[in-house]
Design a protein around this motif. Structure first.
Motif, PDB file in Angstrom:
ATOM      1  N   GLY A 120      31.210  30.383 -55.063  1.00 43.90           N
ATOM      2  CA  GLY A 120      31.718  31.038 -53.861  1.00 43.90           C
ATOM      3  C   GLY A 120      30.840  30.780 -52.651  1.00 43.90           C
ATOM      4  O   GLY A 120      31.340  30.537 -51.544  1.00 43.90           O
ATOM      5  N   ILE A 121      29.517  30.821 -52.852  1.00 41.33           N
ATOM      6  CA  ILE A 121      28.592  30.530 -51.747  1.00 41.33           C
ATOM      7  C   ILE A 121      28.744  29.088 -51.290  1.00 41.33           C
ATOM      8  O   ILE A 121      28.766  28.792 -50.088  1.00 41.33           O
ATOM      9  N   GLN A 122      28.867  28.178 -52.246  1.00 43.49           N
ATOM     10  CA  GLN A 122      29.014  26.764 -51.895  1.00 43.49           C
ATOM     11  C   GLN A 122      30.285  26.524 -51.086  1.00 43.49           C
ATOM     12  O   GLN A 122      30.261  25.815 -50.069  1.00 43.49           O
ATOM     13  N   LYS A 123      31.391  27.113 -51.509  1.00 46.78           N
ATOM     14  CA  LYS A 123      32.644  26.944 -50.768  1.00 46.78           C
ATOM     15  C   LYS A 123      32.535  27.537 -49.367  1.00 46.78           C
ATOM     16  O   LYS A 123      33.036  26.954 -48.394  1.00 46.78           O
ATOM     17  N   ALA A 124      31.874  28.682 -49.255  1.00 44.12           N
ATOM     18  CA  ALA A 124      31.723  29.314 -47.943  1.00 44.12           C
ATOM     19  C   ALA A 124      30.867  28.455 -47.015  1.00 44.12           C
ATOM     20  O   ALA A 124      31.175  28.310 -45.826  1.00 44.12           O
ATOM     21  N   ILE A 125      29.798  27.867 -47.546  1.00 42.64           N
ATOM     22  CA  ILE A 125      28.942  27.002 -46.719  1.00 42.64           C
ATOM     23  C   ILE A 125      29.724  25.783 -46.243  1.00 42.64           C
ATOM     24  O   ILE A 125      29.620  25.371 -45.078  1.00 42.64           O
ATOM     25  N   VAL A 126      30.519  25.195 -47.138  1.00 44.58           N
ATOM     26  CA  VAL A 126      31.327  24.031 -46.756  1.00 44.58           C
ATOM     27  C   VAL A 126      32.331  24.411 -45.673  1.00 44.58           C
ATOM     28  O   VAL A 126      32.566  23.646 -44.723  1.00 44.58           O
ATOM     29  N   GLU A 127      32.930  25.587 -45.789  1.00 46.24           N
ATOM     30  CA  GLU A 127      33.878  26.034 -44.765  1.00 46.24           C
ATOM     31  C   GLU A 127      33.188  26.228 -43.414  1.00 46.24           C
ATOM     32  O   GLU A 127      33.739  25.861 -42.366  1.00 46.24           O
ATOM     33  N   VAL A 128      31.991  26.785 -43.432  1.00 49.62           N
ATOM     34  CA  VAL A 128      31.248  26.974 -42.181  1.00 49.62           C
ATOM     35  C   VAL A 128      30.849  25.622 -41.591  1.00 49.62           C
ATOM     36  O   VAL A 128      30.908  25.418 -40.373  1.00 49.62           O
ATOM     37  N   MET A 129      30.442  24.687 -42.450  1.00 52.82           N
ATOM     38  CA  MET A 129      30.111  23.344 -41.967  1.00 52.82           C
ATOM     39  C   MET A 129      31.322  22.686 -41.321  1.00 52.82           C
ATOM     40  O   MET A 129      31.211  22.036 -40.274  1.00 52.82           O
ATOM     41  N   ASP A 130      32.480  22.862 -41.939  1.00 56.07           N
ATOM     42  CA  ASP A 130      33.704  22.292 -41.378  1.00 56.07           C
ATOM     43  C   ASP A 130      34.002  22.893 -40.008  1.00 56.07           C
ATOM     44  O   ASP A 130      34.410  22.181 -39.079  1.00 56.07           O
ATOM     45  N   ALA A 131      33.776  24.194 -39.861  1.00 59.44           N
ATOM     46  CA  ALA A 131      33.999  24.842 -38.565  1.00 59.44           C
ATOM     47  C   ALA A 131      33.030  24.316 -37.507  1.00 59.44           C
ATOM     48  O   ALA A 131      33.420  24.070 -36.358  1.00 59.44           O
ATOM     49  N   CYS A 132      31.771  24.121 -37.895  1.00 62.09           N
ATOM     50  CA  CYS A 132      30.781  23.580 -36.948  1.00 62.09           C
ATOM     51  C   CYS A 132      31.115  22.142 -36.552  1.00 62.09           C
ATOM     52  O   CYS A 132      30.944  21.749 -35.389  1.00 62.09           O
ATOM     53  N   LEU A 133      31.592  21.355 -37.516  1.00 59.53           N
ATOM     54  CA  LEU A 133      31.962  19.971 -37.210  1.00 59.53           C
ATOM     55  C   LEU A 133      33.145  19.918 -36.250  1.00 59.53           C
ATOM     56  O   LEU A 133      33.189  19.066 -35.353  1.00 59.53           O
ATOM     57  N   LYS A 134      34.097  20.812 -36.432  1.00 61.86           N
ATOM     58  CA  LYS A 134      35.244  20.842 -35.516  1.00 61.86           C
ATOM     59  C   LYS A 134      34.796  21.202 -34.104  1.00 61.86           C
ATOM     60  O   LYS A 134      35.323  20.663 -33.122  1.00 61.86           O
ATOM     61  N   GLU A 135      33.831  22.106 -34.008  1.00 56.20           N
ATOM     62  CA  GLU A 135      33.306  22.457 -32.689  1.00 56.20           C
ATOM     63  C   GLU A 135      32.576  21.276 -32.057  1.00 56.20           C
ATOM     64  O   GLU A 135      32.686  21.035 -30.857  1.00 56.20           O
ATOM     65  N   MET A 136      31.843  20.523 -32.882  1.00 55.75           N
ATOM     66  CA  MET A 136      31.096  19.388 -32.346  1.00 55.75           C
ATOM     67  C   MET A 136      32.026  18.266 -31.903  1.00 55.75           C
ATOM     68  O   MET A 136      31.756  17.555 -30.927  1.00 55.75           O
TER      69      MET A 136
END
Length: 391
Positions: free
Chosen positions: A215-231
């Motif tokens: 669950g932590i791993q999936k959440a981190i990947v989701e947050v990374m995806d959100a940061c990449l979209k912002e970038m």
């Protein structure tokens, strides 16, 4: 005895009077190569100085180990700041090899406490960490000015670090006044033959993560995806390289910085923070499988305190899952009545009954008022079970 490809490297270095930059693939025994070169040094050539950095202390110990195993002569000593100036001067004039930190050497050079004419050369053990403004580059510039015949031999076994930034290898060689580059990858013929002679025995052990870790791993990947979209909204980076899959590898930070270095001074505060957040998130993915549950939660709490007012990822939609699952790996809130029952009989994973060793603490002393207590979970890292089985 040095291997065939190491003998070839030594031969190439000895042919070049000015020195050279040697870049090896990781695992090709850089320490043994340097030890073999030190054993070939003669006092009549002059004093040889090996520049030490904090990151090269382990390399120093391996070099000393190989020297003691290859030859009975005393290993090189280290020149420290505890030695008086006159004693250091005599050591500089002895013609022997010595380990020394760049800080001590540059002070002695600037105060003219070292006979530069008696130096045979300098070994730099961490060429991948150098730049035009580093102390090592300043030392080489002074030595080359006062003693043009002194050679400089720089070494690195981290080739991936030599491609970061713009023309890193070329700038490093220019800073060290070097013209010869020696590249020794694993697929080089002599190297591959040595590696194939005694192939290693590889044991593949797969460790499955717990549900909370997944669950932590999936959440981190989701947050990374959100940061990449912002970038990607900045339109200043190549979006083809910015994917979640590439973000899982160490080279991702270098890819982003390589694209943004030329325009780093023009970027806004939010974009720079996103780059820092991506590095932090990738670090979290690494620490998730490396740290135990308590250490990981402690690291998360430290991040929340240090980055709460400026971080972008902490305000992402899925970031709360990271903290929530991390807490559940360490403790859980239970009713006092349930805890009393669980203390009487707790079944372990094999179905046998055992007494619970978990200590139960009241939350802020409010047990009597709320009937809620804090029970330790202390989830065991999955790799511990694998280690016990393999033993």
């Amino acid at each position: 005895m040095a291997l065939k490809f190491q003998q070839q490297i030594i031969s190439d270095l000895l042919e070049e009077s000015n020195g050279g930059l040697v870049i090896l693939s990781s695992g090709l025994s850089l320490a043994k190569l340097i030890a073999s070169l030190l054993l070939l040094h003669s006092p009549s050539q002059g004093t040889l100085l090996l520049l030490l950095s904090p990151a090269s202390q382990s390399l120093k110990s391996r070099i000393l180990h190989y020297i003691s195993s290859l030859d009975s002569s005393p290993p090189p000593a280290e020149i420290t700041a505890d030695l008086p100036a006159n004693q250091r001067y005599s050591l500089y004039s002895s013609g022997l090899p010595f380990f020394i930190t760049p800080r001590i050497l540059i002070v002695d050079l600037l105060t003219q406490r070292i006979p530069v004419s008696s130096l045979a050369g300098i070994f730099i053990l961490n060429a991948h960490s150098l730049s035009e403004t580093s102390t090592e580059a300043f030392i080489v510039r002074i030595v080359k000015t006062l003693n043009g015949s002194a050679y400089v031999r720089a070494f690195s076994d981290k080739p991936q670090a030599m491609v970061s930034g713009f023309a890193k290898t070329e700038r490093t060689m220019r800073a060290l006044f070097l013209r010869r580059l020696h590249l020794w990858p694993r697929f080089q013929l002599d190297v591959s033959q040595e590696l194939e002679r005694e192939p290693p025995e590889v044991v593949d052990i797969r460790v499955s993560m717990s549900n909370y870790m997944v669950g932590i791993q999936k959440a981190i990947v989701e947050v990374m995806d959100a940061c990449l979209k912002e970038m990607k909204k900045t339109n200043k980076v190549d979006v083809d390289d910015l994917t979640v899959e590439s973000g899982l590898f160490k080279s991702f930070d270098e890819i982003v910085r390589r694209q943004l270095d030329p325009i780093w001074h023009t970027l806004g505060k939010r974009t720079k923070q996103l780059v820092s957040d991506l590095k932090t998130l990738r670090k979290l993915l690494d620490y998730l499988v490396r740290y135990d549950a308590v250490s990981f939660l402690k690291f998360l709490d430290a991040l929340r305190v240090s980055e709460s007012y400026q971080s972008v990822w902490l305000f992402a939609e899925s970031s709360y899952k990271i903290f929530d699952f991390a807490k559940k790996r360490v403790y859980r809130l239970m009713k006092a009545s349930d805890v009393v029952k669980s203390k009487e009989h707790v079944k372990n994973t094999s179905g046998k009954k055992r007494k619970s060793n978990a200590s139960v603490e009241a939350v802020g002393g409010a047990t009597a008022a709320t009937g809620v207590v804090l029970e330790e979970v202390l989830e065991e890292p999955p790799k511990w079970k694998v280690l016990r089985v393999s033993d």
